[in-house]
Design an enzyme around this catalytic site. Structure first.
Site, PDB file in Angstrom:
ATOM      1  CG  HIS A  44      -0.415   0.199   2.605  1.00 44.83           C
ATOM      2  ND1 HIS A  44      -0.299  -0.935   3.276  1.00 44.83           N
ATOM      3  CD2 HIS A  44      -0.109   1.549   3.235  1.00 44.83           C
ATOM      4  CE1 HIS A  44       0.403  -0.210   4.548  1.00 44.83           C
ATOM      5  NE2 HIS A  44       0.486   0.967   4.365  1.00 44.83           N
ATOM      6  CB  SER A  94       3.068   1.501   6.097  1.00 49.12           C
ATOM      7  OG  SER A  94       1.721   1.813   6.814  1.00 49.12           O
ATOM      8  CG  ASP A 127      -0.033  -3.944   2.773  1.00 51.81           C
ATOM      9  OD1 ASP A 127      -0.618  -3.457   3.944  1.00 51.81           O
ATOM     10  OD2 ASP A 127       0.287  -3.393   1.858  1.00 51.81           O
TER      11      ASP A 127
END
Lengths: 474, 471
Positions: free
Chosen positions: B49, B159, B80
């Site tokens: 992402h 992230s 992901d």
């Protein structure tokens, strides 16, 4: 009628109603919600009777009438109610109580514009309030109770928080009863419907209900669709589905284009020309001046040809629907089997999801409300839902199951609450399997059959439930 | 200079995400940031992402002020994760990658490293392992894999950064529960290694799926009914998704008793010994973990009870066939077809998201039925792709169809529509004068084909639609 003298005379033609009521609990149908009180109005009509809206007396545990809006109150009782038309007639048995009232004549019909102002009137804390009601338009809409459609006078009044059956008066005549009111408009049931209702309710031979249009239809504004069907221009409405045992069943077919009914041509948006109201939806033609059982001529375009048919007008009681919009005074049928709670799906249950229930309720139930209405049959009169599980060791593993439409129980198709009880009673073998209609949770559940009776008894005792089954009434 | 810090990079993605309600609109370009870290092979590992829908990727290495352009080497939207390669060869040669470690036990201390919002320098937080279980991955929406929960702060920008224990990478930070306190998640190395192994084969095939809906057998009556003896355990197959790994191999009412010899409990969990540090410690996890340990194309061995009789079933694993419809879409352009001003699109998650994030409640009920329920009601429709009349670009040829929008197209000219390409083919090759569209509940729309063909180009020009289709 004008001025103070007119209002003075109206004071004896309007009474206040104090209605104690208690609604059934949609989520726990064996019980009722907390008692409440509503304050409503009634117009005095010939009889004399008190004419009000049915929604004011639903669930009533006590109805009291107040003369001039003040005590002492007199107990009133319902003489007749038509839920679909949202109208009710009441009387008071106390000797002499009605004698001081002056019945209002009901106007034969409302003609717009009226000769004089229309007043909305009511009793409010012993004050007789009156305010002009300005009719903006006439619109055909569903009644409060269900799928019956008829004309309403739509307008605005300075009476705040209305919609509690306030009479609308013009001159000496009653021209309507307020059904609902919000910040935008007040919706008034017009005189011709009131007059027809009162006359029918007072017939010694018994009440003949109003007919209703229950077939689904769609506009014919699509030029391409009209041309494809062979029509020279878009007109009429296309019939989508005619539920069995309703108006037009047997005469009208899916994909017919209804061009005219009872001599009135229908335009491509479903409007006809009305002698008093101008353009209104054609369903008003069915309701106004007709009774259930009447046969009217109609003209349809069918498979490229114009056809004359005769349409039998039928009453469409809401409680007979696959998914009744409201139950009114019919208690919700349910069955409790070992803690599994089964209900017949209705609009009252869907409304338990709150103001935006049409968004918040489970999609499978909403789909049943709209999509499956075409599939009602004598074998499948209702949709039965496993709404919840009252947990016990017997239902271990299923305590989180909610709102699953039941398809079969032990192989038996389920078309109503009575079928639920019958299916469990007829089941053989040590387990009973319940199959659900397609959903995104689970296909079935399996329970022990031999422990059902004892478990049910314990559930009723532990949860304070008076009875395991309530079958449909009416 | 600490070794961990040197491996951690800041990633800036100038991304362009399409507008599914205006499907020919590529959308604005917007930058967002995340983190990543150097691994073996001169690659940078991060989250999918962080780098999805990219027009330009820039990597900022520790202590290096210069931006380094990068490209996506491999990407796994289902887990992901993504690998980046710097355009400039050898730029990572001087950076020693950290080794990977195994699954950390509960309460083990861990550290996160990354470049979250709130500053531009590298940031580190500390916490412990709070929970280990199978949970949904937010990026793909429909996937569940093993996750590790930590109370170490994981914020936007974290992230893709490493989660480290004793100098070893034990996971990749990837999401947080914003409505809870101190709840962040990282992808454990078990999942990471699966992704890396798959990517190393050249083309990422994704995580396999068995493709069944199974129900717990906690109720004794249900266990008896499906043929289990006292003490036996398992879950019952409730629905087999057409086209899935299990299609043709498993049946509804089959009881899954074991996967690869590992017994399933009545709630579908399996007892595993996943900790290198503590080989005797048992962790009970959803049986999906066992399937995740396989790759697409491998066989899965199942012990099944069918009609009361034990059976061994081997299933050739493939990805779940519903990925395209039920997951978010990245790095693709929306598919659409404009005909006579009517805009047709496939029914998928992105289409439903045009109703907003609360689409499950606010979406059109016909569409929700088609998307959520009809696959269960009519599984024989199998691989058919529902097509939606999304909206109408107003023009005299279609102006009488003003209320036609957000409707599933059932049929065209009397025949069921099997997908967007099918719809396009039928409409563009038809010689009939009228094109008849049928929708649920017996609703029709009809277009005059000659009128449409005469107006198509003008409609596209008027509304700035560069091309009438993207398939």
């Amino acid at each position: 009628m004008s001025g103070e003298g007119a209002l003075e005379r109206l004071r004896t033609s309007v009474v206040g109603l104090v209605v104690s009521f208690q609604e059934h609990d949609a989520d726990r149908p064996w019980g009722k919600r907390s008692p409440q009180t509503r304050y409503a109005q009634a117009a005095v009509v010939e009889g004399p009777f008190l004419l009000t809206t049915a929604q004011m007396v639903f669930g009533a545990t006590l109805i009291e009438a107040e003369w001039e809006g003040r005590p002492p109150r007199a107990t009133a009782r319902v003489v007749h109610v038509d839920p679909e038309m949202n109208l009710a007639l009441l009387t008071v048995d106390e000797p002499g109580w009605l004698d001081r009232l002056a019945p209002l004549a009901i106007a034969e019909a409302v003609r717009l514009p009226t000769d004089g102002p229309i007043l909305a009137v009511r009793w409010n804390h012993q004050q007789f309030e009156a305010a002009e009601f300005h009719v903006k338009r006439v619109a055909v809409h569903e009644s409060w109770f269900g799928r019956q459609r008829h004309a309403f006078l739509v307008g605005r009044t300075d009476l705040p928080h209305g919609g509690w059956a306030e009479p609308a008066v013009s001159g000496d005549a009653l021209v309507g009863l307020a059904s609902t009111q919000d910040e935008h408009a007040t919706w008034v049931i017009p005189a011709e419907i009131l007059a027809a209702y009162v006359a029918r309710a007072r017939r010694p031979e018994g009440y003949v209900p109003f007919p209703s249009v229950r077939f689904s239809w769609t506009w014919m504004t699509d030029r391409g669709l009209a041309a494809w069907l062979g029509l020279a221009e878009p007109r009429g409405v296309m019939i989508r589905h005619v539920p069995w045992d309703t108006t037009g069943h047997g005469a009208l077919r899916a994909r017919d284009v209804l061009l005219a009914i009872d001599g009135r041509p229908i335009d491509s948006r479903g409007y006809v020309q009305h002698p008093r109201y101008g353009s209104v939806e054609f369903t008003q033609v069915v309701v106004e001046g007709h009774r259930a059982g009447d046969v009217v001529p109609a003209e349809v375009w069918r498979q490229g040809q114009r056809c004359a048919v005769e349409v039998c007008l039928r009453h469409g009681p809401t409680h007979a629907d696959l998914v009744p919009v409201r139950r009114g005074d019919h208690p919700p049928p349910y069955a409790i089997v070992g803690g599994l709670v089964f209900l017949e799906l209705d609009g009252d249950y869907l409304r338990s999801w709150g103001n935006e229930w049409w968004h918040r309720a489970p999609i499978a139930l909403l789909t049943a409300l709209h999509r499956l209405e075409t599939r009602q049959s004598p074998e499948r009169r209702r949709i039965v839902v496993l709404t919840q599980v009252l947990p016990s060791s017997w239902s271990l593993g299923y305590q989180d199951c909610r709102d699953l439409i039941v398809d079969r129980i032990d192989g038996k198709a389920i078309g109503g609450i009575g079928d639920v009880a019958d299916a469990f009673a007829a089941a053989r073998g040590d387990e009973v399997r319940i199959l659900f209609a397609a959903n995104d949770q689970r296909s079935d559940l399996v329970v022990d059959r031999l422990e059902i009776a004892a478990t049910t008894e314990g559930i009723l005792r532990d949860y304070g439930i008076p009875a395991a089954v309530r079958l449909p009434s009416g | 200079m600490p070794a961990v810090d040197r491996t951690v990079a800041r990633i800036v993605n100038h991304a362009q995400r399409p507008n599914w309600y205006v499907p020919w609109d590529a959308g604005p370009v917007q930058p967002w940031t995340g983190s990543g870290f150097v691994i073996d092979g001169g690659l940078i590992l991060t989250n999918a992402h962080v780098v999805s829908d990219s027009r330009m990727l820039l990597v900022f290495l520790y202590g290096d002020p210069d931006p380094h352009p990068a490209v996506v080497h491999a990407i796994g939207h289902d887990c992901d994760l993504a690998l980046l390669r710097l355009v400039e060869p050898g730029a990572l040669d001087a950076i020693a990658p950290l080794p990977f470690g195994g699954l950390p036990p509960l309460r083990a201390p861990v550290e996160t490293f990354g470049y979250p919002v709130g500053g531009r320098q590298i940031s580190s937080t500390r916490g412990v392992v709070s929970r280990i279980e199978v949970q949904p991955y937010a990026h793909p929406q429909h996937e569940q894999h093993l996750v590790v929960q930590t109370d170490a702060a994981i914020n936007p920008g974290n992230s893709g950064g490493p989660v480290v224990r004793d100098g070893r990478v034990v996971g990749v930070a990837f999401q947080a529960a914003s409505h809870l306190q101190s709840v962040g998640y990282f992808i454990p190395t078990e999942v990471v290694q699966h992704f890396l192994d798959d990517a190393a084969r050249g083309a990422y095939a994704g995580f396999p799926s068995l493709g069944v809906r199974a129900q717990r057998l906690e109720n004794p009556a249900a266990r008896r009914h499906f043929g289990l003896c006292p003490g036996d355990t398992g879950v019952v197959v409730d629905f087999v998704f057409p086209g899935s790994s299990a299609d043709g191999r498993l049946l509804p009412d089959d009881v899954l008793r074991a996967i690869d010899g590992v017994a399933l409990a009545n709630d579908g969990s399996v007892a595993l010994r996943p900790f290198e540090d503590d080989p005797d410690a048992i962790l009970r996890l959803d049986h999906l973990v066992l399937i995740d340990r396989h790759h697409v194309g491998e066989d899965l061995r199942l012990d099944v009870l069918r009609g009361g009789r034990p059976l061994e079933v081997t299933v050739a694993l493939r990805p779940w066939p519903g990925i395209g419809r039920y997951g978010t879409q990245h790095d693709v352009r929306p598919r659409y077809f404009v005909y006579g001003g009517l805009v047709f699109v496939p029914l998928d998650l992105e289409m439903l998201r045009t109703f907003g994030e609360d689409w499950r409640h606010k979406g059109d009920k016909h569409l929700l039925y088609e998307y959520l329920l009809r696959p269960y009601a009519e599984p024989e429709r199998g691989s058919r792709e529902p097509v939606v009349l999304l909206r109408r670009l107003d023009h005299p040829v279609n102006s009488s169809l003003s209320w036609f929008q957000n409707l599933p197209v059932e049929r065209v000219d009397g025949d069921p529509v099997t997908g967007l390409e099918d719809l396009v083919a039928r409409l563009t090759t038809s010689t009939e004068r009228f094109q008849v569209f049928e929708f649920p509940d017996d609703r029709f729309a009809v277009l005059d084909r000659l009128e449409v063909e005469a107006a198509n180009d003008a409609i596209l020009t008027q509304y700035g639609v560069p091309v009438d289709r993207c398939l």
